[in-house]
Design an enzyme around this catalytic site. Sequence first.
Site, PDB file in Angstrom:
ATOM      1  N   ARG A  96      84.011   6.214  41.633  1.00  0.00           N
ATOM      2  CA  ARG A  96      84.672   7.343  42.555  1.00  0.00           C
ATOM      3  C   ARG A  96      85.436   6.653  43.788  1.00  0.00           C
ATOM      4  O   ARG A  96      86.313   6.889  44.093  1.00  0.00           O
ATOM      5  CB  ARG A  96      83.916   8.231  43.173  1.00  0.00           C
ATOM      6  CG  ARG A  96      83.250   9.219  41.989  1.00  0.00           C
ATOM      7  CD  ARG A  96      82.533  10.537  42.630  1.00  0.00           C
ATOM      8  NE  ARG A  96      82.001  11.403  41.627  1.00  0.00           N
ATOM      9  CZ  ARG A  96      80.599  11.284  41.223  1.00  0.00           C
ATOM     10  NH1 ARG A  96      79.861  10.391  41.760  1.00  0.00           N
ATOM     11  NH2 ARG A  96      80.260  12.096  40.045  1.00  0.00           N
ATOM     12  N   SER A 105      70.727   7.988  32.048  1.00  0.00           N
ATOM     13  CA  SER A 105      70.914   8.922  32.877  1.00  0.00           C
ATOM     14  C   SER A 105      69.965  10.248  32.380  1.00  0.00           C
ATOM     15  O   SER A 105      70.219  11.461  32.345  1.00  0.00           O
ATOM     16  CB  SER A 105      72.348   9.384  32.884  1.00  0.00           C
ATOM     17  OG  SER A 105      72.541  10.417  33.839  1.00  0.00           O
ATOM     18  N   CYS A 135      61.978  12.869  35.396  1.00  0.00           N
ATOM     19  CA  CYS A 135      61.030  13.731  36.374  1.00  0.00           C
ATOM     20  C   CYS A 135      60.649  14.646  35.323  1.00  0.00           C
ATOM     21  O   CYS A 135      59.635  15.857  35.582  1.00  0.00           O
ATOM     22  CB  CYS A 135      61.728  14.228  37.336  1.00  0.00           C
ATOM     23  SG  CYS A 135      62.107  12.786  38.632  1.00  0.00           S
ATOM     24  N   THR A 144      69.864  -7.817  48.447  1.00  0.00           N
ATOM     25  CA  THR A 144      68.354  -8.752  48.424  1.00  0.00           C
ATOM     26  C   THR A 144      68.698 -10.233  49.367  1.00  0.00           C
ATOM     27  O   THR A 144      69.781 -10.139  49.999  1.00  0.00           O
ATOM     28  CB  THR A 144      68.358  -9.269  47.053  1.00  0.00           C
ATOM     29  OG1 THR A 144      69.364  -9.962  46.519  1.00  0.00           O
ATOM     30  CG2 THR A 144      68.235  -8.066  46.289  1.00  0.00           C
ATOM     31  N   ASN A 192      74.944 -11.232  47.100  1.00  0.00           N
ATOM     32  CA  ASN A 192      75.869 -10.559  46.066  1.00  0.00           C
ATOM     33  C   ASN A 192      74.851  -9.725  44.910  1.00  0.00           C
ATOM     34  O   ASN A 192      75.408  -9.304  43.880  1.00  0.00           O
ATOM     35  CB  ASN A 192      76.637 -11.763  45.378  1.00  0.00           C
ATOM     36  CG  ASN A 192      77.736 -12.356  45.917  1.00  0.00           C
ATOM     37  OD1 ASN A 192      78.414 -11.763  46.695  1.00  0.00           O
ATOM     38  ND2 ASN A 192      77.465 -13.757  46.086  1.00  0.00           N
ATOM     39  N   TYR A 205      72.293  -6.802  44.845  1.00  0.00           N
ATOM     40  CA  TYR A 205      71.995  -5.461  45.398  1.00  0.00           C
ATOM     41  C   TYR A 205      70.584  -5.085  44.690  1.00  0.00           C
ATOM     42  O   TYR A 205      70.609  -5.352  43.327  1.00  0.00           O
ATOM     43  CB  TYR A 205      72.691  -4.513  45.548  1.00  0.00           C
ATOM     44  CG  TYR A 205      73.946  -4.822  46.432  1.00  0.00           C
ATOM     45  CD1 TYR A 205      75.146  -5.702  45.999  1.00  0.00           C
ATOM     46  CD2 TYR A 205      73.978  -3.959  47.588  1.00  0.00           C
ATOM     47  CE1 TYR A 205      75.815  -5.788  46.824  1.00  0.00           C
ATOM     48  CE2 TYR A 205      75.251  -4.281  48.634  1.00  0.00           C
ATOM     49  CZ  TYR A 205      76.078  -4.993  48.316  1.00  0.00           C
ATOM     50  OH  TYR A 205      77.011  -5.555  49.016  1.00  0.00           O
ATOM     51  N   ALA A 206      69.871  -4.315  45.268  1.00  0.00           N
ATOM     52  CA  ALA A 206      68.491  -3.881  44.565  1.00  0.00           C
ATOM     53  C   ALA A 206      68.128  -2.587  45.210  1.00  0.00           C
ATOM     54  O   ALA A 206      68.184  -2.227  46.538  1.00  0.00           O
ATOM     55  CB  ALA A 206      67.239  -4.644  44.594  1.00  0.00           C
ATOM     56  N   TYR A 235      66.116  34.539  57.752  1.00  0.00           N
ATOM     57  CA  TYR A 235      65.153  35.403  57.863  1.00  0.00           C
ATOM     58  C   TYR A 235      65.654  36.829  56.955  1.00  0.00           C
ATOM     59  O   TYR A 235      66.713  37.353  57.791  1.00  0.00           O
ATOM     60  CB  TYR A 235      64.548  35.768  59.147  1.00  0.00           C
ATOM     61  CG  TYR A 235      63.657  36.953  59.061  1.00  0.00           C
ATOM     62  CD1 TYR A 235      62.700  37.149  57.940  1.00  0.00           C
ATOM     63  CD2 TYR A 235      64.004  38.322  59.713  1.00  0.00           C
ATOM     64  CE1 TYR A 235      61.749  38.366  58.014  1.00  0.00           C
ATOM     65  CE2 TYR A 235      63.324  39.272  59.703  1.00  0.00           C
ATOM     66  CZ  TYR A 235      62.407  39.538  59.023  1.00  0.00           C
ATOM     67  OH  TYR A 235      61.398  40.882  58.813  1.00  0.00           O
TER      68      TYR A 235
HETATM   69  C1  LIG Z   1      57.033  10.986  34.332  1.00  0.00           C
HETATM   70  C2  LIG Z   1      57.730  10.760  35.622  1.00  0.00           C
HETATM   71  C3  LIG Z   1      57.845  12.183  36.270  1.00  0.00           C
HETATM   72  C4  LIG Z   1      58.402  11.746  37.556  1.00  0.00           C
HETATM   73  N1  LIG Z   1      58.474  12.976  38.490  1.00  0.00           N
HETATM   74  C5  LIG Z   1      59.202  12.912  39.477  1.00  0.00           C
HETATM   75  C6  LIG Z   1      59.493  13.858  40.462  1.00  0.00           C
HETATM   76  O1  LIG Z   1      59.116  15.071  40.020  1.00  0.00           O
HETATM   77  N2  LIG Z   1      60.237  13.790  41.721  1.00  0.00           N
HETATM   78  C7  LIG Z   1      60.413  12.439  42.001  1.00  0.00           C
HETATM   79  O2  LIG Z   1      60.933  12.198  43.244  1.00  0.00           O
HETATM   80  N3  LIG Z   1      60.338  11.380  41.269  1.00  0.00           N
HETATM   81  C8  LIG Z   1      59.671  11.766  39.924  1.00  0.00           C
HETATM   82  N4  LIG Z   1      59.517  10.443  39.187  1.00  0.00           N
HETATM   83  C9  LIG Z   1      59.767   9.090  40.027  1.00  0.00           C
HETATM   84  C10 LIG Z   1      61.335   8.831  39.551  1.00  0.00           C
HETATM   85  O3  LIG Z   1      61.734   9.257  38.227  1.00  0.00           O
HETATM   86  C11 LIG Z   1      61.671   7.606  40.039  1.00  0.00           C
HETATM   87  O4  LIG Z   1      61.251   7.293  41.377  1.00  0.00           O
HETATM   88  C12 LIG Z   1      63.218   7.078  39.619  1.00  0.00           C
HETATM   89  O5  LIG Z   1      63.541   7.330  38.447  1.00  0.00           O
HETATM   90  C13 LIG Z   1      63.450   5.670  40.232  1.00  0.00           C
HETATM   91  O6  LIG Z   1      64.639   5.266  39.652  1.00  0.00           O
HETATM   92  P1  LIG Z   1      65.007   3.745  39.441  1.00  0.00           P
HETATM   93  O7  LIG Z   1      66.509   3.795  39.062  1.00  0.00           O
HETATM   94  O8  LIG Z   1      64.408   2.756  40.465  1.00  0.00           O
HETATM   95  O9  LIG Z   1      64.223   3.524  38.111  1.00  0.00           O
HETATM   96  P2  LIG Z   1      64.329   4.329  36.836  1.00  0.00           P
HETATM   97  O10 LIG Z   1      64.781   5.580  36.862  1.00  0.00           O
HETATM   98  O11 LIG Z   1      62.677   4.216  36.125  1.00  0.00           O
HETATM   99  O12 LIG Z   1      65.051   3.366  35.862  1.00  0.00           O
HETATM  100  C14 LIG Z   1      64.807   2.073  35.524  1.00  0.00           C
HETATM  101  C15 LIG Z   1      65.642   1.666  34.260  1.00  0.00           C
HETATM  102  O13 LIG Z   1      65.757   0.533  34.149  1.00  0.00           O
HETATM  103  C16 LIG Z   1      65.705  -0.112  32.942  1.00  0.00           C
HETATM  104  N5  LIG Z   1      65.266  -1.391  32.810  1.00  0.00           N
HETATM  105  C17 LIG Z   1      64.323  -2.197  33.616  1.00  0.00           C
HETATM  106  N6  LIG Z   1      64.272  -3.497  33.312  1.00  0.00           N
HETATM  107  C18 LIG Z   1      65.329  -3.916  32.640  1.00  0.00           C
HETATM  108  C19 LIG Z   1      66.220  -4.927  32.233  1.00  0.00           C
HETATM  109  N7  LIG Z   1      65.601  -6.141  32.162  1.00  0.00           N
HETATM  110  N8  LIG Z   1      67.261  -4.542  31.145  1.00  0.00           N
HETATM  111  C20 LIG Z   1      67.800  -3.484  30.953  1.00  0.00           C
HETATM  112  N9  LIG Z   1      67.137  -2.168  31.748  1.00  0.00           N
HETATM  113  C21 LIG Z   1      65.988  -2.362  32.329  1.00  0.00           C
HETATM  114  C22 LIG Z   1      64.422   0.680  32.571  1.00  0.00           C
HETATM  115  O14 LIG Z   1      64.479   0.745  30.964  1.00  0.00           O
HETATM  116  C23 LIG Z   1      64.625   2.092  33.122  1.00  0.00           C
HETATM  117  O15 LIG Z   1      65.390   2.917  32.186  1.00  0.00           O
HETATM  118  C24 LIG Z   1      58.966  10.752  37.942  1.00  0.00           C
HETATM  119  C25 LIG Z   1      58.644   9.209  37.119  1.00  0.00           C
HETATM  120  C26 LIG Z   1      58.210   9.608  36.013  1.00  0.00           C
HETATM  121  C27 LIG Z   1      57.886   8.678  35.044  1.00  0.00           C
END
Ligand SMILES: Cc1cc2nc3c(=O)[nH]c(=O)nc-3n(C[C@H](O)[C@H](O)[C@H](O)COP(=O)(O)OP(=O)(O)OC[C@H]3O[C@@H](n4cnc5c(N)ncnc54)[C@H](O)[C@@H]3O)c2cc1C
Length: 579
Positions: free
Chosen positions: A23, A40, A44, A268, A272, A274-275, A421
């Site tokens: 965007r 995507s 949760c 990080t 160049n 980011y995390a 309220y």
């Molecule tokens: C079952 C479950 C329920 C949850 N419920 C909640 C909730 O109700 N409320 C809440 O706030 N949080 C909840 N969470 C936590 C929330 O989902 C995470 O905090 C959030 O998704 C983190 O986002 P992220 O982008 O850091 O990692 P993620 O969303 O986990 O995405 C990381 C992605 O990176 C990919 N990846 C990793 N390494 C590599 C690589 N080397 N090459 C390519 N791809 C890679 C993985 O396959 C993964 O799909 C829940 C988590 C789980 C598992």
Amino acid sequence: MPRRVIIVGGVAGGMSAATRLRRLESDAEITVIERSAHVSYANCGLPYFIGGVIEDEEDLLLQTPASLHDRFRLDVRVDCEVVDIDAAAKTVTTRSMIDATQHTLPYDQLLLSPGATSLRPPIPGIEHVRSLRTVEDAESLAEIVNQHPRSAVVIGAGFIGLETAENLSHAGIGVTVVEAAPQVLTPLDAELAVLVLEELRAHGISVEVGVGVTEITEDGVRLATGRTIGADLVVGAIGVRPDISLAEMAGLAIGPLGGIKVNDAYQTSDPNIYAVGDAVEKTDAVNAASSLVALANIANRQGRRAADHIAGRAVRPAPSLGTAIVKVFDLVAAMTGWSERRLRAAGVPYRAVHSHPFNHATYYPGATRLALKLLFDPDDGRILGAQAVGREGVDKRIDVIATAISGGITADGLADLELAYAPPFSSAKDPVNMLGYMAENVLAGDCDVVEPTEVAGLVASGWTLLDVRTEREHAAGAIPGSRNVPVDRLREELVNLGPGPFLVYCEVGQRGHTATALLQDVGFEARNLDGGYATWDAARRALEVVTATASNAIRRDRTDVPTRGERDSIEAAVLTPGP
Ligand SMILES: Cc1cc2nc3c(=O)[nH]c(=O)nc-3n(C[C@H](O)[C@H](O)[C@H](O)COP(=O)(O)OP(=O)(O)OC[C@H]3O[C@@H](n4cnc5c(N)ncnc54)[C@H](O)[C@@H]3O)c2cc1C
């Protein structure tokens, strides 16, 4: 030349970054690399899929590579993992999960959002334990559930463990939750967590707290007590750790807690790269130290802000509060900021107030009680944390308080918030306003409250426990050794009360506050019990749970078994009953 941005991880943080960047920069070349077959997706929602509450898996898949290409012109590569990062050459190497072909891709900026990995302690038989992190995990668990296993053990009573337990139970499976800490939901203080434990048990979940698992077999689990629990299915939900494998490959700095170290703009140690998300260390909103919080809201916000910075925009620091919520059957528990246990352990000065208001006007049908707790700085009123457990209205109260913390509103400032309220939703004085009044009374020195943990000490030093509830309420359950003088008769009884000092209590603290003010007004020394009998009794029940588990011989061969000090601090957080 258009900017080339590679994003690793196509879920919460990664996809927020990708779409925000598109965007902001229509010509950027944005490539998203995702190891799993889906991007995507709503991780949760996964617990609700295995239990059948969400019936169609498609509902969890919010976008596809094709839809993301159509709308955002993103190059999304699923079933593809990043296997190497050359930070000096600014390239990543990808490998197909399907045919192992490798490609090297150049980047101008790289964003890592690889998430976290499940903790898997070295317990014999850990290979029998199922995790729930990805769509694939959920699919395989749903398959098992469809074969109608009779029993399951869930190891870990955190958010995901309890959601999983509820959903397995919903699917007709007999569930036991085993938790090494002496309570469920450790971010809550014990007197609120016990309400969640009781809800689980009321719905037929067997809960074992304060005991570790020492072995897992094909037929179940063995506890540190030597007891075995038979189970057709064992699910592990004992927590996560940041996935730092890519960061290590790139030679990036790792923070003191084992997450990727980033600055306020999510860069990080290599500017160049980011995390964001579960993989990184956050700045804690209460003490500004590093913290690890794995929550979706934070990952999404960070993804957006990292994209802003890549596009050249300034980014404000956004510390993390750890605001979280969970549904456990008909109950909801939520929290923001620090718990009392954590404040005490860190030696941070605080005051606590408890209240048990109804979620909306009691004359409107369906009002239910909340248990609320507010923690604040005794000097300047800064809000340090809040917790809520109840059936309805929990989310609103915790979100209002989380917003107040972010906006720098103090505990007494909650009294002045103008909140929506009407009888079906709240009361003219919303429970959050009421917490503000209570904090104001404490900060102004108008009402000196006593915490349940202090009751035994005060009684031992000669304070008279005065129950100002009705005779009927007193007969139904009272703090041992207390004398009952209902608040409406207190004026007439003043001459018969004796010299005091008085530790006054009612059901939730409100009538006690009135009685305490009256006693002080006529010259008695008096203090009110914070949160009244309801809080004292919840603390007593929490203590009962700890006492029941104290006899469990906990073996120290698991990383997640609480230390003696942790157990002590939880015990100290609950009440020693009066005489
Ligand atoms: C079952 C479950 C329920 C949850 N419920 C909640 C909730 O109700 N409320 C809440 O706030 N949080 C909840 N969470 C936590 C929330 O989902 C995470 O905090 C959030 O998704 C983190 O986002 P992220 O982008 O850091 O990692 P993620 O969303 O986990 O995405 C990381 C992605 O990176 C990919 N990846 C990793 N390494 C590599 C690589 N080397 N090459 C390519 N791809 C890679 C993985 O396959 C993964 O799909 C829940 C988590 C789980 C598992």
